[in-house]
Design a protein around this motif. Structure first.
Motif, PDB file in Angstrom:
ATOM      1  N   ALA A 177      84.832  75.073 133.064  1.00 26.99           N
ATOM      2  CA  ALA A 177      85.046  74.372 131.787  1.00 26.99           C
ATOM      3  C   ALA A 177      83.736  74.315 131.007  1.00 26.99           C
ATOM      4  CB  ALA A 177      85.593  72.972 132.050  1.00 26.99           C
ATOM      5  N   ALA A 178      82.644  74.035 131.702  1.00 29.11           N
ATOM      6  CA  ALA A 178      81.339  73.960 131.033  1.00 29.11           C
ATOM      7  C   ALA A 178      80.910  75.326 130.487  1.00 29.11           C
ATOM      8  CB  ALA A 178      80.289  73.426 132.002  1.00 29.11           C
ATOM      9  N   SER A 179      81.401  76.383 131.118  1.00 26.86           N
ATOM     10  CA  SER A 179      81.058  77.730 130.633  1.00 26.86           C
ATOM     11  C   SER A 179      81.767  78.061 129.329  1.00 26.86           C
ATOM     12  CB  SER A 179      81.411  78.777 131.690  1.00 26.86           C
ATOM     13  OG  SER A 179      82.804  79.068 131.668  1.00 26.86           O
ATOM     14  N   GLY A 180      82.789  77.267 128.982  1.00 28.66           N
ATOM     15  CA  GLY A 180      83.529  77.499 127.747  1.00 28.66           C
ATOM     16  C   GLY A 180      84.917  78.081 127.965  1.00 28.66           C
ATOM     17  N   ALA A 181      85.355  78.192 129.231  1.00 27.90           N
ATOM     18  CA  ALA A 181      86.685  78.753 129.503  1.00 27.90           C
ATOM     19  C   ALA A 181      87.774  77.851 128.923  1.00 27.90           C
ATOM     20  CB  ALA A 181      86.882  78.922 131.003  1.00 27.90           C
ATOM     21  N   GLU A 182      88.749  78.464 128.249  1.00 28.34           N
ATOM     22  CA  GLU A 182      89.913  77.728 127.734  1.00 28.34           C
ATOM     23  C   GLU A 182      91.143  77.982 128.591  1.00 28.34           C
ATOM     24  OE1 GLU A 182      90.588  78.054 123.312  1.00 28.34           O
ATOM     25  OE2 GLU A 182      89.115  79.643 123.646  1.00 28.34           O
ATOM     26  N   LEU A 183      91.153  79.118 129.243  1.00 32.63           N
ATOM     27  CA  LEU A 183      92.311  79.521 130.051  1.00 32.63           C
ATOM     28  C   LEU A 183      91.770  80.168 131.318  1.00 32.63           C
ATOM     29  CD1 LEU A 183      95.374  80.150 130.426  1.00 32.63           C
ATOM     30  CD2 LEU A 183      94.985  82.262 129.143  1.00 32.63           C
ATOM     31  N   ILE A 184      92.226  79.692 132.470  1.00 31.96           N
ATOM     32  CA  ILE A 184      91.827  80.272 133.752  1.00 31.96           C
ATOM     33  C   ILE A 184      93.102  80.760 134.426  1.00 31.96           C
ATOM     34  CG2 ILE A 184      90.672  79.882 135.966  1.00 31.96           C
ATOM     35  CD1 ILE A 184      89.259  77.463 134.615  1.00 31.96           C
ATOM     36  N   VAL A 185      93.168  82.059 134.684  1.00 36.77           N
ATOM     37  CA  VAL A 185      94.399  82.625 135.239  1.00 36.77           C
ATOM     38  C   VAL A 185      94.150  83.141 136.651  1.00 36.77           C
ATOM     39  CG1 VAL A 185      95.246  83.244 132.941  1.00 36.77           C
ATOM     40  CG2 VAL A 185      94.075  84.968 134.334  1.00 36.77           C
ATOM     41  N   GLY A 186      95.207  83.092 137.449  1.00 37.53           N
ATOM     42  CA  GLY A 186      95.137  83.581 138.818  1.00 37.53           C
ATOM     43  C   GLY A 186      96.518  83.890 139.337  1.00 37.53           C
ATOM     44  N   GLY A 187      96.601  84.095 140.628  1.00 33.91           N
ATOM     45  CA  GLY A 187      97.875  84.408 141.260  1.00 33.91           C
ATOM     46  C   GLY A 187      97.833  83.950 142.705  1.00 33.91           C
ATOM     47  N   HIS A 188      98.043  84.882 143.630  1.00 34.17           N
ATOM     48  CA  HIS A 188      97.878  84.683 145.067  1.00 34.17           C
ATOM     49  C   HIS A 188      99.055  83.969 145.732  1.00 34.17           C
ATOM     50  CE1 HIS A 188      95.857  84.400 148.892  1.00 34.17           C
ATOM     51  NE2 HIS A 188      95.689  83.101 148.836  1.00 34.17           N
ATOM     52  N   ILE A 189      99.606  82.930 145.087  1.00 31.92           N
ATOM     53  CA  ILE A 189     100.668  82.172 145.756  1.00 31.92           C
ATOM     54  C   ILE A 189     102.068  82.668 145.385  1.00 31.92           C
ATOM     55  CG2 ILE A 189      99.345  80.094 146.173  1.00 31.92           C
ATOM     56  CD1 ILE A 189     100.592  78.868 143.654  1.00 31.92           C
ATOM     57  N   HIS A 190     102.158  83.620 144.464  1.00 35.54           N
ATOM     58  CA  HIS A 190     103.453  84.197 144.111  1.00 35.54           C
ATOM     59  C   HIS A 190     104.423  83.134 143.586  1.00 35.54           C
ATOM     60  CE1 HIS A 190     102.907  88.236 146.348  1.00 35.54           C
ATOM     61  NE2 HIS A 190     101.765  87.575 146.493  1.00 35.54           N
ATOM     62  N   GLN A 191     103.882  82.123 142.956  1.00 36.67           N
ATOM     63  CA  GLN A 191     104.708  81.128 142.270  1.00 36.67           C
ATOM     64  C   GLN A 191     104.003  80.756 140.973  1.00 36.67           C
ATOM     65  OE1 GLN A 191     105.631  77.653 144.543  1.00 36.67           O
ATOM     66  NE2 GLN A 191     106.730  78.775 146.133  1.00 36.67           N
ATOM     67  N   SER A 192     104.788  80.426 139.954  1.00 46.94           N
ATOM     68  CA  SER A 192     104.225  80.103 138.653  1.00 46.94           C
ATOM     69  C   SER A 192     103.852  78.634 138.549  1.00 46.94           C
ATOM     70  CB  SER A 192     105.234  80.449 137.556  1.00 46.94           C
ATOM     71  OG  SER A 192     104.731  80.035 136.295  1.00 46.94           O
TER      72      SER A 192
END
Ligand SMILES: [Fe+2]
Ligand SMILES: [Fe+2]
Length: 266
Positions: A177-192
């Motif tokens: 958040a401090a870096s300026g990220a507005e959206l952090i996306v990932g996966g791994h768990i195969h659920q939304s």
């Protein structure tokens, strides 16, 4: 300014491939005309270079630049390669394990969350927040600032406990958040799962910027007997004021939009 990007994860190429799904993904991208396609890891099932090449061949069919990061399935499955040359195959096919892609209205910073000595758990790399801040500092003022990881920060409501979120995720989220990220996306768990930081965390005044965490369902379905794994993808849309994440699920013949969550930006 309006923009659209597509985000999918966990293709697991090498097991249970279906051309219908591949063709539908390509067609969806032609319909949506996203400025960027994001593949957040587990592109292959066993980290074999042939599997990664098949994943790359699908991504090459998409009419958009692609950002791909490795997942825990994209490194050699066995020792000693898992430790001595974990990134060789991925780098051979995709070039970098931590790419940065800038497209009209968006800048995305890929970070490598895989720990070769862990089969499941992930961590934010030590240089991650700095890399993200550097990428975002060079971007246009209104560009959507995105961090891409394989391992999830926010879990889904129906996930078994075996797949833990990113290690030390409170500190990781604060740093990103401090870096300026507005959206952090990932996966791994195969659920939304799509959630904004202030929905689950008390952020001391000043309230701070909105940070949306979007964990994609699996694009592939390598373990059909596991009912706790959804198949689909996310579509990200944004304007200067709002960010929306749509969940599309694969019904066996088409992608069907099942949810949209919209958040104010900034
Ligand atoms: Fe996966
Ligand atoms: Fe994974």
């Amino acid at each position: 300014m309006t923009g659209c990007a597509i985000h999918f994860s966990d293709l697991h190429r090498g097991v249970r491939e279906t051309s219908a799904l591949d063709d539908a993904l390509v067609a969806l991208c032609h319909d949506l005309a996203p400025v960027l396609a994001i593949a957040s890891g587990d592109l292959s099932n066993r980290g074999r270079v042939q599997e990664l090449r098949r994943a790359k061949a699908l991504l090459d069919r998409l009419p958009a630049p692609v950002l791909a990061v490795p997942g825990n399935h994209d490194i050699p499955y066995t020792l000693p390669g898992r430790v001595t040359r974990p990134w060789r195959a991925f780098e051979e096919v995709f070039g970098s394990v931590q790419p940065v892609v800038t497209a009209p209205g968006i800048v995305a910073c890929g970070l490598n969350s895989v720990r070769p000595w862990r089969h499941q758990g992930g961590r934010l790399p030590g240089d991650g927040p700095g890399r993200a801040a550097e990428a975002f500092a060079a971007a246009d003022a209104g560009a959507l600032r995105v961090v891409v990881l394989h391992h999830h920060l926010a879990g889904a409501p129906w996930r078994a406990a075996r797949k833990l979120p990113l290690k030390r995720r409170d500190a990781a989220l604060s740093a990103l958040a401090a870096s300026g990220a507005e959206l952090i996306v990932g996966g791994h768990i195969h659920q939304s799962s799509v959630v904004e930081r202030h929905e689950f965390e008390a952020v001391d005044a000043p309230r701070g910027r909105s940070v949306v965490l979007a964990t994609a369902p699996g694009l592939g379905r390598p373990r059909p007997r596991r009912t706790g794994e959804a198949q689909g993808l996310h579509v990200v849309r944004w304007t200067a004021r709002e960010l929306a994440v749509e969940t599309h699920v694969w019904d066996g013949g088409a992608f069907v939009r099942t949810a949209t969550r919209t958040f104010p930006r900034g």
